[in-house]
Design a protein around this motif. Structure first.
Motif, short mmCIF file in Angstrom:
data_model
loop_
_atom_site.label_atom_id
_atom_site.label_comp_id
_atom_site.label_asym_id
_atom_site.label_seq_id
_atom_site.Cartn_x
_atom_site.Cartn_y
_atom_site.Cartn_z
N VAL A 108 0.82 -1.21 0.00
CA VAL A 108 0.00 0.00 0.00
C VAL A 108 0.85 1.26 0.00
CG1 VAL A 108 -1.94 -1.13 1.18
CG2 VAL A 108 -0.17 0.01 2.54
N THR A 109 0.21 2.37 -0.25
CA THR A 109 0.86 3.67 -0.12
C THR A 109 0.47 4.25 1.23
OG1 THR A 109 -1.00 4.86 -1.09
CG2 THR A 109 0.71 4.10 -2.60
N GLY A 110 1.21 5.24 1.68
CA GLY A 110 0.84 5.90 2.93
C GLY A 110 1.89 5.70 4.01
N GLU A 111 1.44 5.68 5.24
CA GLU A 111 2.33 5.65 6.40
C GLU A 111 2.98 4.29 6.65
OE1 GLU A 111 0.75 7.43 9.92
OE2 GLU A 111 -0.37 8.92 8.76
N TYR A 112 2.43 3.24 6.10
CA TYR A 112 3.01 1.90 6.25
C TYR A 112 3.09 1.27 4.87
CZ TYR A 112 -2.03 1.10 6.64
OH TYR A 112 -3.38 1.10 6.43
N ASP A 113 3.74 0.10 4.79
CA ASP A 113 4.04 -0.50 3.49
C ASP A 113 3.12 -1.65 3.10
OD1 ASP A 113 6.43 1.13 3.01
OD2 ASP A 113 7.17 0.10 4.80
N TYR A 114 2.74 -2.47 4.05
CA TYR A 114 1.85 -3.60 3.79
C TYR A 114 0.68 -3.55 4.76
CZ TYR A 114 5.13 -6.02 0.72
OH TYR A 114 5.93 -6.37 -0.33
N LEU A 115 -0.47 -4.00 4.28
CA LEU A 115 -1.63 -4.21 5.13
C LEU A 115 -2.02 -5.67 4.97
CD1 LEU A 115 -3.85 -3.12 7.00
CD2 LEU A 115 -5.21 -2.63 4.96
N ALA A 116 -2.03 -6.38 6.09
CA ALA A 116 -2.37 -7.81 6.07
C ALA A 116 -3.64 -8.04 6.88
CB ALA A 116 -1.23 -8.64 6.65
N LYS A 117 -4.52 -8.85 6.33
CA LYS A 117 -5.72 -9.30 7.05
C LYS A 117 -5.43 -10.72 7.50
CE LYS A 117 -10.67 -10.11 6.35
NZ LYS A 117 -11.74 -10.09 5.33
N VAL A 118 -5.53 -10.92 8.81
CA VAL A 118 -5.08 -12.16 9.43
C VAL A 118 -6.23 -12.77 10.23
CG1 VAL A 118 -3.41 -13.09 11.09
CG2 VAL A 118 -2.74 -11.21 9.58
#
Length: 165
Positions: A108-118
């Motif tokens: 992703v873009t923004g303040e973090y690099d990856y978004l994971a749904k766990v």
């Protein structure tokens, strides 16, 4: 036959009806699907095959109820990396793809690099996952976790009859 555009194949109303019906029930027989969309079985089958070949239908799946399997918690994990070279990005993406608890992962873009749904069975399971999987990925600088309380909507794809293009 429809020509494929930059955004995917051009779809007419019948194609959209077929996709919407299969989105709701991927196990429809060709006969039942044809009746739903107002075609005879043979042209319906031909359209489904064309939609599969074009990539409009990516695959057929069974949607599992995580709670019924003992995984009562959905967790969203924001992952920030130390650096953004190809090797670090690839290692993180591959590690997330291999982790069985991860049901979705996005660069992703923004303040973090990856978004994971766990999905996990509880906080103990999540701690084991975090320590045993996420913190072992080279280049992970920090994570931020949000536990989902209740799903308000859960689908795998948009309804092609309802989304404005």
């Amino acid at each position: 036959m429809n020509k494929k555009s930059q955004n995917g194949p051009a779809l007419d109303l019948i194609d959209r009806k077929i996709l919407a019906a299969l989105r709701d029930d991927g196990r429809l027989t060709t006969q039942a699907l044809a009746e739903k969309v107002g075609l005879s079985p043979s042209p319906c089958w031909t359209r489904v095959k064309r939609l599969e070949e074009s990539g409009a239908i990516e695959r057929y799946v069974a949607l599992l109820d995580h709670k019924a399997l003992g995984y009562n918690n959905i967790v969203f994990v924001e992952i920030t990396l130390d650096k953004h070279d190809d090797q670090v990005l690839d290692q993180c993406g591959e590690a997330l793809s291999r982790a069985p608890e991860v049901v979705e992962a996005h660069l992703v873009t923004g303040e973090y690099d990856y978004l994971a749904k766990v999905v996990v069975s509880g906080t103990d399971h999540y701690e084991r996952f975090l320590r045993g999987t996420i913190y072992r990925i080279p280049g992970v600088r920090q994570t931020r976790t949000t536990f989902g309380l209740r799903a308000l909507k859960r689908t795998l794809s948009v309804d092609p009859l309802k989304v404005a293009g």
